[in-house]
Design a protein around this motif. Structure first.
Motif, mmCIF file in Angstrom:
data_model
loop_
_atom_site.group_PDB
_atom_site.id
_atom_site.type_symbol
_atom_site.label_atom_id
_atom_site.label_comp_id
_atom_site.label_asym_id
_atom_site.label_seq_id
_atom_site.Cartn_x
_atom_site.Cartn_y
_atom_site.Cartn_z
ATOM 1 N N LEU A 171 40.372 61.489 43.273
ATOM 2 C CA LEU A 171 40.032 60.909 42.103
ATOM 3 C C LEU A 171 39.902 59.779 41.646
ATOM 4 O O LEU A 171 39.035 59.099 40.805
ATOM 5 N N ASN A 172 40.819 58.689 42.066
ATOM 6 C CA ASN A 172 40.582 57.445 41.914
ATOM 7 C C ASN A 172 39.322 56.769 42.173
ATOM 8 O O ASN A 172 39.209 55.524 41.668
ATOM 9 N N TYR A 173 38.706 57.085 43.107
ATOM 10 C CA TYR A 173 37.479 56.317 43.626
ATOM 11 C C TYR A 173 36.251 57.046 43.897
ATOM 12 O O TYR A 173 35.358 56.430 43.789
ATOM 13 N N ASP A 174 36.349 58.213 44.219
ATOM 14 C CA ASP A 174 35.080 59.141 44.580
ATOM 15 C C ASP A 174 34.267 59.173 43.451
ATOM 16 O O ASP A 174 34.812 59.923 42.251
ATOM 17 N N LEU A 175 33.060 58.936 43.279
ATOM 18 C CA LEU A 175 32.139 59.026 42.066
ATOM 19 C C LEU A 175 31.975 60.409 41.698
ATOM 20 O O LEU A 175 31.743 60.610 40.592
ATOM 21 N N LEU A 176 31.666 61.402 42.577
ATOM 22 C CA LEU A 176 31.202 62.715 42.312
ATOM 23 C C LEU A 176 32.674 63.368 41.953
ATOM 24 O O LEU A 176 32.670 63.986 40.704
ATOM 25 N N ALA A 177 33.992 63.017 42.651
ATOM 26 C CA ALA A 177 34.867 63.917 41.958
ATOM 27 C C ALA A 177 35.284 63.503 40.782
ATOM 28 O O ALA A 177 35.999 64.148 39.838
ATOM 29 N N LYS A 178 34.902 61.983 40.204
ATOM 30 C CA LYS A 178 35.337 61.683 38.720
ATOM 31 C C LYS A 178 34.255 62.496 37.651
ATOM 32 O O LYS A 178 34.730 62.796 36.630
ATOM 33 N N ARG A 179 33.188 62.926 38.078
ATOM 34 C CA ARG A 179 32.452 63.878 37.526
ATOM 35 C C ARG A 179 32.666 65.279 37.455
ATOM 36 O O ARG A 179 32.568 66.014 36.838
ATOM 37 N N TRP A 180 32.908 65.670 38.701
ATOM 38 C CA TRP A 180 33.019 66.964 38.860
ATOM 39 C C TRP A 180 34.494 67.245 39.767
ATOM 40 O O TRP A 180 34.542 67.174 40.710
ATOM 41 N N VAL A 181 35.610 67.433 39.076
ATOM 42 C CA VAL A 181 37.124 67.166 39.647
ATOM 43 C C VAL A 181 37.061 68.313 40.838
ATOM 44 O O VAL A 181 37.728 68.072 41.727
ATOM 45 N N ARG A 182 36.601 69.504 40.889
ATOM 46 C CA ARG A 182 36.676 70.539 41.801
ATOM 47 C C ARG A 182 36.126 70.051 43.307
ATOM 48 O O ARG A 182 36.356 70.546 44.210
ATOM 49 N N VAL A 217 32.581 46.265 45.018
ATOM 50 C CA VAL A 217 31.916 45.777 43.640
ATOM 51 C C VAL A 217 33.189 45.498 42.822
ATOM 52 O O VAL A 217 33.181 44.510 41.921
ATOM 53 N N ASP A 218 33.882 46.726 42.287
ATOM 54 C CA ASP A 218 34.853 46.669 41.509
ATOM 55 C C ASP A 218 36.073 45.936 41.687
ATOM 56 O O ASP A 218 36.953 45.657 41.068
ATOM 57 N N LYS A 219 36.138 45.789 43.022
ATOM 58 C CA LYS A 219 37.269 44.950 43.806
ATOM 59 C C LYS A 219 38.647 45.539 43.189
ATOM 60 O O LYS A 219 39.813 44.851 43.185
ATOM 61 N N ARG A 220 38.748 47.039 43.560
ATOM 62 C CA ARG A 220 40.084 47.723 43.219
ATOM 63 C C ARG A 220 40.803 47.644 44.462
ATOM 64 O O ARG A 220 40.279 48.104 45.434
ATOM 65 N N ASP A 221 42.197 47.661 44.168
ATOM 66 C CA ASP A 221 43.051 47.852 45.242
ATOM 67 C C ASP A 221 43.677 49.230 45.257
ATOM 68 O O ASP A 221 44.629 49.422 44.385
ATOM 69 N N LEU A 222 43.424 50.036 46.109
ATOM 70 C CA LEU A 222 43.603 51.549 46.015
ATOM 71 C C LEU A 222 44.120 52.040 47.529
ATOM 72 O O LEU A 222 43.856 51.322 48.364
ATOM 73 N N LYS A 223 44.818 53.027 47.356
ATOM 74 C CA LYS A 223 45.223 53.698 48.799
ATOM 75 C C LYS A 223 44.045 54.677 49.065
ATOM 76 O O LYS A 223 43.328 55.383 48.185
ATOM 77 N N CYS A 224 43.799 54.756 50.511
ATOM 78 C CA CYS A 224 42.669 55.986 50.785
ATOM 79 C C CYS A 224 43.506 57.345 50.899
ATOM 80 O O CYS A 224 44.337 57.267 51.253
ATOM 81 N N ALA A 225 42.503 58.065 50.558
ATOM 82 C CA ALA A 225 43.067 59.615 50.819
ATOM 83 C C ALA A 225 42.512 60.146 51.934
ATOM 84 O O ALA A 225 42.665 61.265 52.259
ATOM 85 N N CYS A 226 42.038 59.091 52.846
ATOM 86 C CA CYS A 226 41.270 59.661 54.141
ATOM 87 C C CYS A 226 42.081 60.583 54.976
ATOM 88 O O CYS A 226 41.747 61.263 55.680
ATOM 89 N N VAL A 227 43.586 60.284 55.197
ATOM 90 C CA VAL A 227 44.590 60.886 56.003
ATOM 91 C C VAL A 227 45.223 61.507 55.196
ATOM 92 O O VAL A 227 46.380 61.862 55.576
ATOM 93 N N GLY A 228 44.800 62.206 53.969
ATOM 94 C CA GLY A 228 45.696 62.948 52.976
ATOM 95 C C GLY A 228 46.424 62.246 52.170
ATOM 96 O O GLY A 228 45.920 60.940 51.846
ATOM 97 N N GLY A 229 46.962 62.895 51.089
ATOM 98 C CA GLY A 229 47.521 62.237 49.840
ATOM 99 C C GLY A 229 48.926 61.382 49.920
ATOM 100 O O GLY A 229 49.096 60.980 48.914
#
Length: 190
Positions: A88-99, A145-157
């Motif tokens: 939810l921190n970065y995915d554009l669709l998940a931000k609009r549709w949490v499911r 673009v936003d230059k955010r420093d985030l952790k990737c959810a790609c290998v789990g949470g």
């Protein structure tokens, strides 16, 4: 552990005593991603060897991406709640549709299994193309673009893999695989 009568401590303290690196909590690590892609590559080469008598085939490349998707989906599904929270921190669709954060790992796993089997391309390729495109755009926006420093959810949470080039590459691989499979499917229909 005691050395020359002096208490050193446990494993980490012993490593520090000998000047060896000790991972600090929360420290960035690419090890999980390297492990996933290395194992997927070895599995693909082994499957190709078993099926065709040689490890280096086009099908091995397809299997590499499909197996990678399956392994990554499995890691996400170990704790889908944690995954979706990070996602939810970065995915554009998940931000609009949490499911979508809950649907994504199942969709990735389904597409990977179907791609590995080479069946239902009409279903697996659009799924991979859709989630790969949304993911690539989301990662590109968040990181470049936003230059955010985030952790990737790609290998789990629970990973400390930084969001960036690796995440973008994962999504671009899904897009490329979907395009490849659609092209092969269309060629076969002619």
């Amino acid at each position: 552990m005691f050395i020359e009568g002096r208490r050193i401590g446990g494993y980490d303290d012993l490593r520090r005593h000998f000047g060896l690196k000790v991972a600090e909590p929360g420290e960035t690590s690419y090890r999980p991603v390297i492990a996933v892609f290395a194992m997927a590559a070895l599995m693909a080469l082994a499957a190709s060897q078993a099926a065709f008598g040689t490890p280096l085939t086009a099908r091995a490349g397809e299997w590499f991406i499909a197996f990678s998707m399956c392994i990554l989906a499995m890691l996400k599904l170990q704790d889908v709640e944690k995954f979706s929270t990070m996602f939810l921190n970065y995915d554009l669709l998940a931000k609009r549709w949490v499911r979508y954060g809950y649907v994504y790992p199942f969709a990735e796993g389904l597409a990977g299994v179907l791609m590995a089997a080479g069946v239902l391309t009409w279903l697996s390729a659009p799924i991979a193309l859709t989630i790969g495109t949304i993911g690539a755009v989301s990662v590109f926006k968040a990181v470049y673009v936003d230059k955010r420093d985030l952790k990737c959810a790609c290998v789990g949470g629970s990973s400390n893999v930084p969001l960036g080039f690796v995440s973008l590459t994962e999504n671009l691989m899904m897009i490329a695989m979907a395009g490849w499979m659609l092209a092969v499917m269309n060629r076969g229909a002619m």
